[in-house]
Design an enzyme around this catalytic site. Structure first.
Site: not given
Ligand code: BEZ
Length: 219
Positions: A55, A132
């Site tokens: 993110c 996402r």
């Molecule tokens: C992330 O790295 O943004 C992420 C990965 C897995 C679940 C939620 C966020």
């Protein structure tokens, strides 16, 4: 026999629908969506959680290319199921660590109201975090393109910008975009709708014609 998973189905907004209206608290204050970014395109996108690695790269990607979005008359609006306090701490942390500032509203969708309204909560992927999603919303607040990515794969900012530009050029010129179109490439002339138009198209020397239904031209 495989057990069927129960899914709480939301009514998912679809391409061509009016973007559902909402009022939400954001990092830029309270926003009523129908009154936001009048006469502009809006990219409404969700991320699973603040202070997570993928993110952080994605939000930084949006922030770094803000001027390219502005040049396409487009405002950005993020969302996650985190509090305002979390958003503010994350925005400040990323600015301190990398110099990148998320200078666009991020919705604190703590009650999941907006995420549910936009089908961003996909319980078999996660019951507590939004996937996402990216909603491309035109100046009449109509949804024109939707992307959904899972939690473990980040989006592609070049593709987001390319798709936005493709929508706008398509609208402006009444044409369609072929595979892998990028600005400067030839575009597709809409195919004929009746025999007269078909016969005219077969005589047309101004376009690159594979056959009557597949003709390209430069803009
Ligand atoms: C992330 O790295 O943004 C992420 C990965 C897995 C679940 C939620 C966020």
């Amino acid at each position: 026999m495989e057990e069927r998973q129960e899914i709480q189905m939301n009514v998912m907004p679809r391409i061509g629908d009016q973007a559902p209206d909402f009022e939400a608290m954001t990092t830029k204050g309270k926003i009523k969506f129908s009154e936001y970014a009048q006469d502009k395109w809006v990219l409404l996108f969700s991320h699973p959680a603040d202070f997570t690695p993928v993110c952080t790269t994605e939000m930084s990607g949006f922030a770094k290319r803000k001027e390219e979005f502005a040049a396409l008359n487009t405002e950005l609006m993020g969302l996650s199921i985190d509090s305002i306090h979390s958003h503010l701490a994350w925005v400040n942390n990323v600015r301190e660590k990398t110099g990148v500032y998320f200078d666009f509203p991020i919705i604190a969708d703590i009650d999941m109201k907006v995420a549910k309204l936009y089908g961003m909560l996909q319980p078999n992927e996660s019951e507590t975090a939004a996937v996402r999603a990216v909603f491309f919303i035109d100046p009449s607040k109509k949804i024109r393109l939707i992307m959904y990515y899972p939690l473990n794969v980040g989006r592609n900012m070049d593709e987001i910008l390319r798709a936005l530009k493709a929508l706008q050029v398509s609208d402006e010129n009444g044409v369609a975009m072929p595979l892998n179109w990028t600005p400067g490439d030839k575009v597709i002339i809409p195919p004929p709708k009746n025999l007269d138009e078909m016969n005219q198209r077969l005589e047309d020397t101004s376009c690159e014609r594979i056959d009557f239904y597949l003709c390209k031209k430069s803009l």
